[in-house]
Design an enzyme around this catalytic site. Sequence first.
Site, PDB file in Angstrom:
ATOM      1  N   HIS A 232       0.711  -1.155   0.022  1.00 50.13           N
ATOM      2  CA  HIS A 232      -0.187  -0.023  -0.119  1.00 50.13           C
ATOM      3  C   HIS A 232       0.674   1.196  -0.115  1.00 50.13           C
ATOM      4  CE1 HIS A 232      -3.206   2.323  -0.052  1.00 50.13           C
ATOM      5  NE2 HIS A 232      -2.877   2.939   0.427  1.00 50.13           N
ATOM      6  N   TYR A 236       1.683   5.485  -2.503  1.00 47.86           N
ATOM      7  CA  TYR A 236       2.632   6.735  -2.193  1.00 47.86           C
ATOM      8  C   TYR A 236       3.091   7.305  -2.263  1.00 47.86           C
ATOM      9  CZ  TYR A 236      -2.180   6.630   0.474  1.00 47.86           C
ATOM     10  OH  TYR A 236      -3.659   6.376   0.259  1.00 47.86           O
ATOM     11  N   HIS A 383     -11.055   1.891  -9.689  1.00 49.03           N
ATOM     12  CA  HIS A 383      -9.659   3.148  -8.890  1.00 49.03           C
ATOM     13  C   HIS A 383      -8.389   3.632  -9.190  1.00 49.03           C
ATOM     14  CE1 HIS A 383      -7.909   4.145  -5.308  1.00 49.03           C
ATOM     15  NE2 HIS A 383      -7.418   3.236  -5.240  1.00 49.03           N
ATOM     16  N   PHE A 384      -7.909   2.233  -9.522  1.00 46.76           N
ATOM     17  CA  PHE A 384      -6.173   2.751  -9.941  1.00 46.76           C
ATOM     18  C   PHE A 384      -6.093   3.748 -10.763  1.00 46.76           C
ATOM     19  CE2 PHE A 384      -5.939  -2.261  -9.663  1.00 46.76           C
ATOM     20  CZ  PHE A 384      -4.933  -2.029 -11.485  1.00 46.76           C
ATOM     21  N   HIS A 385      -7.072   3.262 -11.873  1.00 42.40           N
ATOM     22  CA  HIS A 385      -6.337   3.317 -13.467  1.00 42.40           C
ATOM     23  C   HIS A 385      -6.552   5.541 -12.938  1.00 42.40           C
ATOM     24  CE1 HIS A 385      -5.857  -0.102 -14.397  1.00 42.40           C
ATOM     25  NE2 HIS A 385      -4.694   0.003 -15.870  1.00 42.40           N
ATOM     26  N   ARG A 446     -12.201  -8.478 -11.888  1.00 44.62           N
ATOM     27  CA  ARG A 446     -10.918  -8.129 -11.983  1.00 44.62           C
ATOM     28  C   ARG A 446     -10.186  -9.476 -12.658  1.00 44.62           C
ATOM     29  NH1 ARG A 446      -6.850  -5.612  -7.237  1.00 44.62           N
ATOM     30  NH2 ARG A 446      -5.750  -5.858  -8.835  1.00 44.62           N
ATOM     31  N   ARG A 447      -9.202  -9.469 -13.364  1.00 45.30           N
ATOM     32  CA  ARG A 447      -7.980 -10.387 -14.056  1.00 45.30           C
ATOM     33  C   ARG A 447      -8.632 -11.180 -14.500  1.00 45.30           C
ATOM     34  NH1 ARG A 447      -4.039  -9.178  -8.131  1.00 45.30           N
ATOM     35  NH2 ARG A 447      -2.748  -8.093  -9.451  1.00 45.30           N
TER      36      ARG A 447
HETATM   37 FE1  HAS Z   1      -5.759   2.702  -3.562  1.00 47.98          FE
HETATM   38  C1  HAS Z   1      -5.723  -0.533  -4.299  1.00 47.98           C
HETATM   39  C2  HAS Z   1      -7.574   3.067  -0.567  1.00 47.98           C
HETATM   40  C3  HAS Z   1      -5.357   6.221  -3.302  1.00 47.98           C
HETATM   41  C4  HAS Z   1      -3.624   2.576  -5.933  1.00 47.98           C
HETATM   42  N1  HAS Z   1      -4.798   1.458  -4.996  1.00 47.98           N
HETATM   43  C5  HAS Z   1      -5.557   0.023  -5.161  1.00 47.98           C
HETATM   44  C6  HAS Z   1      -5.053  -0.519  -5.510  1.00 47.98           C
HETATM   45  C7  HAS Z   1      -3.903   0.035  -6.959  1.00 47.98           C
HETATM   46  C8  HAS Z   1      -4.195   1.267  -5.434  1.00 47.98           C
HETATM   47  C9  HAS Z   1      -2.532  -0.368  -7.746  1.00 47.98           C
HETATM   48  O1  HAS Z   1      -8.681   0.977   1.479  1.00 47.98           O
HETATM   49  C10 HAS Z   1      -4.819  -2.345  -6.636  1.00 47.98           C
HETATM   50  C11 HAS Z   1      -4.002  -2.626  -5.756  1.00 47.98           C
HETATM   51  C12 HAS Z   1      -3.932  -4.555  -6.853  1.00 47.98           C
HETATM   52  O2  HAS Z   1      -3.961  -4.419  -7.506  1.00 47.98           O
HETATM   53  O3  HAS Z   1      -4.751  -5.378  -5.496  1.00 47.98           O
HETATM   54  N2  HAS Z   1      -6.156   4.112  -2.301  1.00 47.98           N
HETATM   55  C13 HAS Z   1      -6.959   4.234  -0.756  1.00 47.98           C
HETATM   56  C14 HAS Z   1      -7.662   5.406  -0.702  1.00 47.98           C
HETATM   57  C15 HAS Z   1      -7.015   6.175  -1.085  1.00 47.98           C
HETATM   58  C16 HAS Z   1      -5.735   5.683  -1.873  1.00 47.98           C
HETATM   59  C17 HAS Z   1      -8.347   5.209   0.621  1.00 47.98           C
HETATM   60  N3  HAS Z   1      -4.622   4.622  -4.503  1.00 47.98           N
HETATM   61  C18 HAS Z   1      -4.396   5.394  -3.688  1.00 47.98           C
HETATM   62  C19 HAS Z   1      -3.374   5.780  -4.774  1.00 47.98           C
HETATM   63  C20 HAS Z   1      -3.170   4.999  -6.149  1.00 47.98           C
HETATM   64  C21 HAS Z   1      -3.929   3.840  -5.725  1.00 47.98           C
HETATM   65  C22 HAS Z   1      -2.924   7.591  -4.816  1.00 47.98           C
HETATM   66  C23 HAS Z   1      -1.940   5.103  -6.677  1.00 47.98           C
HETATM   67  C24 HAS Z   1      -0.928   6.280  -6.563  1.00 47.98           C
HETATM   68  N4  HAS Z   1      -6.556   1.338  -2.256  1.00 47.98           N
HETATM   69  C25 HAS Z   1      -7.808   1.622  -1.821  1.00 47.98           C
HETATM   70  C26 HAS Z   1      -8.022   0.030  -0.534  1.00 47.98           C
HETATM   71  C27 HAS Z   1      -7.725  -0.654  -1.832  1.00 47.98           C
HETATM   72  C28 HAS Z   1      -6.894   0.429  -2.410  1.00 47.98           C
HETATM   73  C29 HAS Z   1      -8.871  -0.004   0.242  1.00 47.98           C
HETATM   74  C30 HAS Z   1      -8.191  -2.480  -2.074  1.00 47.98           C
HETATM   75  C31 HAS Z   1      -9.335  -2.198  -2.822  1.00 47.98           C
HETATM   76  C32 HAS Z   1      -9.112  -3.915  -2.975  1.00 47.98           C
HETATM   77  O4  HAS Z   1     -10.373  -4.234  -1.501  1.00 47.98           O
HETATM   78  O5  HAS Z   1      -9.024  -4.403  -2.970  1.00 47.98           O
HETATM   79  C33 HAS Z   1      -6.767   7.446  -0.901  1.00 47.98           C
HETATM   80  O6  HAS Z   1      -5.279   8.153  -0.545  1.00 47.98           O
HETATM   81  C34 HAS Z   1      -7.226   9.142  -1.585  1.00 47.98           C
HETATM   82  C35 HAS Z   1      -7.075  10.377  -0.930  1.00 47.98           C
HETATM   83  C36 HAS Z   1      -7.890  10.947  -2.831  1.00 47.98           C
HETATM   84  C37 HAS Z   1      -8.220  12.209  -2.088  1.00 47.98           C
HETATM   85  C38 HAS Z   1      -8.097  13.121  -3.580  1.00 47.98           C
HETATM   86  C39 HAS Z   1      -7.618  14.219  -3.273  1.00 47.98           C
HETATM   87  C40 HAS Z   1      -7.317  15.347  -4.783  1.00 47.98           C
HETATM   88  C41 HAS Z   1      -6.454  16.232  -5.007  1.00 47.98           C
HETATM   89  C42 HAS Z   1      -6.555  16.612  -6.207  1.00 47.98           C
HETATM   90  C43 HAS Z   1      -6.755  18.506  -6.558  1.00 47.98           C
HETATM   91  C44 HAS Z   1      -7.286  18.833  -6.961  1.00 47.98           C
HETATM   92  C45 HAS Z   1      -7.237  19.904  -8.230  1.00 47.98           C
HETATM   93  C46 HAS Z   1      -7.598  20.318  -9.127  1.00 47.98           C
HETATM   94  C47 HAS Z   1      -6.629  21.151  -7.104  1.00 47.98           C
HETATM   95  C48 HAS Z   1      -8.068  12.932  -1.222  1.00 47.98           C
HETATM   96  C49 HAS Z   1      -4.622  15.980  -4.326  1.00 47.98           C
HETATM   97  C50 HAS Z   1      -7.574  21.601  -9.560  1.00 47.98           C
HETATM   98  C51 HAS Z   1      -7.899  21.993 -11.433  1.00 47.98           C
HETATM   99  C52 HAS Z   1      -8.270  22.627 -11.430  1.00 47.98           C
HETATM  100  C53 HAS Z   1      -8.429  22.797 -12.791  1.00 47.98           C
HETATM  101  C54 HAS Z   1      -9.354  24.184 -10.629  1.00 47.98           C
END
Ligand code: HAS
Length: 556
Positions: A232, A236, A383-385, A446-447
């Site tokens: 996990h 990050y 989610h992860f794409h 998946r997969r």
């Molecule tokens: Fe995840 C599964 C929970 C973030 C990648 N995640 C995965 C897998 C991958 C992955 C690859 O709790 C699958 C692994 C596998 O093959 O089995 N993930 C989370 C949570 C977050 C999260 C709570 N994941 C990521 C990030 C990844 C990533 C980042 C890659 C880089 N994820 C999970 C969980 C699983 C999971 C479970 C397991 C699922 C299962 O059952 O298999 C959080 O960290 C997300 C926080 C993000 C935010 C968004 C903030 C937004 C921002 C943009 C701001 C926008 C602006 C736009 C400023 C709160 C910072 C302004 C623009 C203008 C034009 C005005």
Amino acid sequence: MSALTSTVIDPGGYELPASHKRALRWMLYIGYAALTAGVFHGLANALSYAQIDIIGTFPGLRSYYQGLTAHGVANVLIFTFSFSNGFLPLMTARALSRPLDGRVLWASFATLVIGNVLTIYAVVSNRASVLFTAYAPLQAHWTFYIGLALVVVSTWLALLAMLVVLRQWRRENRGARIPLLAFVSVASYLMWFLASLPIAVSFLGILTPWTLGLTDKVDPLLTRTLFWFTGHAIVYAWLLPAYVSWYALIPRQVGGALISDSYARVTFILFLLLSIPTGFHHQYTDPGIPTGMKVMHGVLTFGVFFPSLATAFSVMAALEIGGRRAGGRGLLGWIRKLPWGDPSVAAQLLAMLVFVLGGATGLVNASYTMNQFIHNTTWVPGHFHMTVGTAVALTLMGVAYWLIPYLTGRALFSRKMALASSWIYTIGVLIFARGMISAGLEGMPRRIFRAQASYNNPSWDLGGMLTGIGGTLMFVAVMLFFLVVGLTIFAGRKGEGPADVPVSQTLTAPSRVGWELTLDRLGLWVIVAIALIAVAYGPFLLTYDVVPVSGPFRAF
Ligand code: HAS
């Protein structure tokens, strides 16, 4: 308004030695080549969900799972870490205005190359069709485990290069605050260093002896747990280099400024502390792990959600300052005034927008009960794409549009093509993720190689088709990206690259007194991180009875 104009300006102007630039450039090239190679398999996987089989057209490819392994390894392991090995040391040296240790840098490069050669050999020869989530009982050839372990070692060497230069700088600048760009770069790889130790133990200490026949059986749950300990936090480690750009570069690129230096440091420290003790949220459905431990990791997962939420506010504020300085009025008028015509900026803004959806789906994953609905369905790749596949990949593509010209001294070949690539990618991923998410909610696993699956469900058809269409657009976009980068390297106008790294300005200088000084004590934060890991994993690992029950499976 006066606060918007009083900014702390980076002195700028430091030029890295040419041989260092060369090493860093080649690491980036390896990364971008891996991205491009990996998306061919990505296209095949996406089309298979639309029940179109092009896998047979890949020479030498023996199974869907071989292609899926190649896709995952190339795109989330090789691309991301090769990029970071080039990018983070470069940012550190530039921020500290000091050269890196050339020997360590080249050692990192050499280790990365050897690791890559071994891993590619294992995957291409179908000796490692175990997917990027490599744990028992599926067994790979030893070259796969050693190859990936060497890739990990190359990241440690890149960190060492950063730590050496930071130490030299601190000796000469006693009492001075670490420049923000260096701080966030080093903090990112420090977190990864701690996170990567268990996977090194698993690959070298458990899986390599097993695949060499030195041990007969291993404990699958132990190897899964060690994998997800790293696995996990790894997300990050992919994300933080993108955040380095969003915090420390993008504000400058849009003519804005970062609102607070300390805010940015606190965010990165939170990632250092909270990225690792969350791995059990990938194992909510695994038997053998006490529910209390899963709940603790679930709660901490909501904790690590917070620094990304904080990032959204901070980055948005920095963008707003830029938009308003450019004449933007009203509540949202500043958004139109952002430099959307700059391909580097546009790619990263689009990546941020998609990440809002990626983050929201992460919340669903993290919820213990909702996870039961989506685990192992196509919701998860949906989610992860939107996270690694866009927030990270599209940001790193956007960074290439100034970084490759900076490192080669050649002008970006075609701004229009670069812009087209980013927009096509974004439209593509939104269609793709819509397909994966909705089909996942209908229970599509998946997969699976859906093109030839003996079971099917008509309710997956729409989702599968959207996945195929979106994936095709993403593929086209990466091909355009590759063309732009390739043509920039070989045919970009010479002597027209940017002269410097676009380092962000900050509204207020970092404080020289008070609690904020503690933020720079990276050693202290590493100790706190280790303590938290001990609380989150210690009770499980110390009481766990290792039961080596599994022989090797080579299923594909
Ligand atoms: Fe995840 C599964 C929970 C973030 C990648 N995640 C995965 C897998 C991958 C992955 C690859 O709790 C699958 C692994 C596998 O093959 O089995 N993930 C989370 C949570 C977050 C999260 C709570 N994941 C990521 C990030 C990844 C990533 C980042 C890659 C880089 N994820 C999970 C969980 C699983 C999971 C479970 C397991 C699922 C299962 O059952 O298999 C959080 O960290 C997300 C926080 C993000 C935010 C968004 C903030 C937004 C921002 C943009 C701001 C926008 C602006 C736009 C400023 C709160 C910072 C302004 C623009 C203008 C034009 C005005």
